[in-house]
Design a protein around this motif. Structure first.
Motif, mmCIF file in Angstrom:
data_model
loop_
_atom_site.group_PDB
_atom_site.id
_atom_site.type_symbol
_atom_site.label_atom_id
_atom_site.label_comp_id
_atom_site.label_asym_id
_atom_site.label_seq_id
_atom_site.Cartn_x
_atom_site.Cartn_y
_atom_site.Cartn_z
ATOM 1 N N UNK A 198 0.204 -1.499 0.156
ATOM 2 C CA UNK A 198 0.316 0.099 0.071
ATOM 3 C C UNK A 198 0.955 0.831 0.086
ATOM 4 N N UNK A 199 2.247 1.399 0.566
ATOM 5 C CA UNK A 199 2.790 2.353 1.398
ATOM 6 C C UNK A 199 3.488 2.497 -0.144
ATOM 7 N N UNK A 242 -8.285 5.555 0.274
ATOM 8 C CA UNK A 242 -9.397 3.572 0.512
ATOM 9 C C UNK A 242 -9.554 2.960 -0.830
ATOM 10 N N UNK A 243 -9.149 3.709 -1.867
ATOM 11 C CA UNK A 243 -9.441 3.448 -3.383
ATOM 12 C C UNK A 243 -7.234 2.511 -3.787
ATOM 13 N N UNK A 244 -6.945 3.057 -3.152
ATOM 14 C CA UNK A 244 -5.566 2.596 -3.653
ATOM 15 C C UNK A 244 -5.517 1.523 -2.509
ATOM 16 N N UNK A 275 -7.458 -1.192 -3.935
ATOM 17 C CA UNK A 275 -6.303 -1.626 -5.013
ATOM 18 C C UNK A 275 -5.333 -3.095 -4.216
ATOM 19 N N UNK A 276 -4.928 -2.522 -3.539
ATOM 20 C CA UNK A 276 -3.653 -3.579 -2.960
ATOM 21 C C UNK A 276 -4.602 -4.811 -2.413
ATOM 22 N N UNK A 277 -5.550 -4.380 -1.407
ATOM 23 C CA UNK A 277 -6.080 -5.872 -0.874
ATOM 24 C C UNK A 277 -6.495 -7.016 -2.495
ATOM 25 N N UNK A 292 -13.144 -8.622 1.174
ATOM 26 C CA UNK A 292 -13.664 -8.015 1.770
ATOM 27 C C UNK A 292 -14.223 -7.430 2.623
ATOM 28 N N UNK A 293 -13.623 -8.387 3.494
ATOM 29 C CA UNK A 293 -13.586 -8.586 4.830
ATOM 30 C C UNK A 293 -13.395 -6.592 5.221
#
Length: 133
Positions: free
Chosen positions: A19-20, A84-86, A89-91, A101-102
């Motif tokens: 993410x980072x 949250x979008x980024x 995407x990573x999730x 989803x969780x």
């Protein structure tokens, strides 16, 4: 209530790191974080502890994210949608659908707090007339 997310601390760390990497490359969020984060390894470990608290119920994080975001001075309400979008995407890239989803549901719920806090502070500041003008 959300069902418990089945992840390891290593998986959480992997998501945080990926993410980072995206945050640093993002034209909007990159400069915001660069102003405040000088040690990325330390920051990523801190945020891994945050998520380990939220997901694994560890007692390894202490801090006040709302206060930190408000005090930063350059964090805008609109930044949370990008964040949250980024993150989503990573999730999607790193996790199975149930895990994604969780965790996404949890992240969106947690993200509402700082976003609303910044929005409320902005509204209060706009409501106060500048008597020096």
């Amino acid at each position: 209530m959300l069902e418990r997310i089945h992840l390891t601390r290593q998986e959480i760390g992997s998501v945080v790191s990926a993410f980072y990497t995206r945050v640093r490359a993002d034209a909007t969020l990159g400069p915001v974080f660069e102003k405040h984060v000088t040690d990325w390894a330390f920051h990523e470990e801190k945020i891994t502890r945050f998520w380990a608290n939220a997901i694994l119920y560890e007692n390894s994080y202490s801090g006040n994210p709302m206060q930190v975001h408000r005090a930063a001075g350059n964090v805008e309400v609109d930044h949370f949608a990008i964040w949250l979008r980024l993150f989503d995407e990573v999730l999607a890239q790193k996790l199975s659908d149930p895990q994604r989803i969780q965790w996404s549901t949890l992240a969106h719920r947690i993200g509402r707090g700082p976003s609303m806090g910044l929005d409320n502070a902005r509204r209060r500041n706009e409501a106060i007339p500048n008597l020096l003008e």
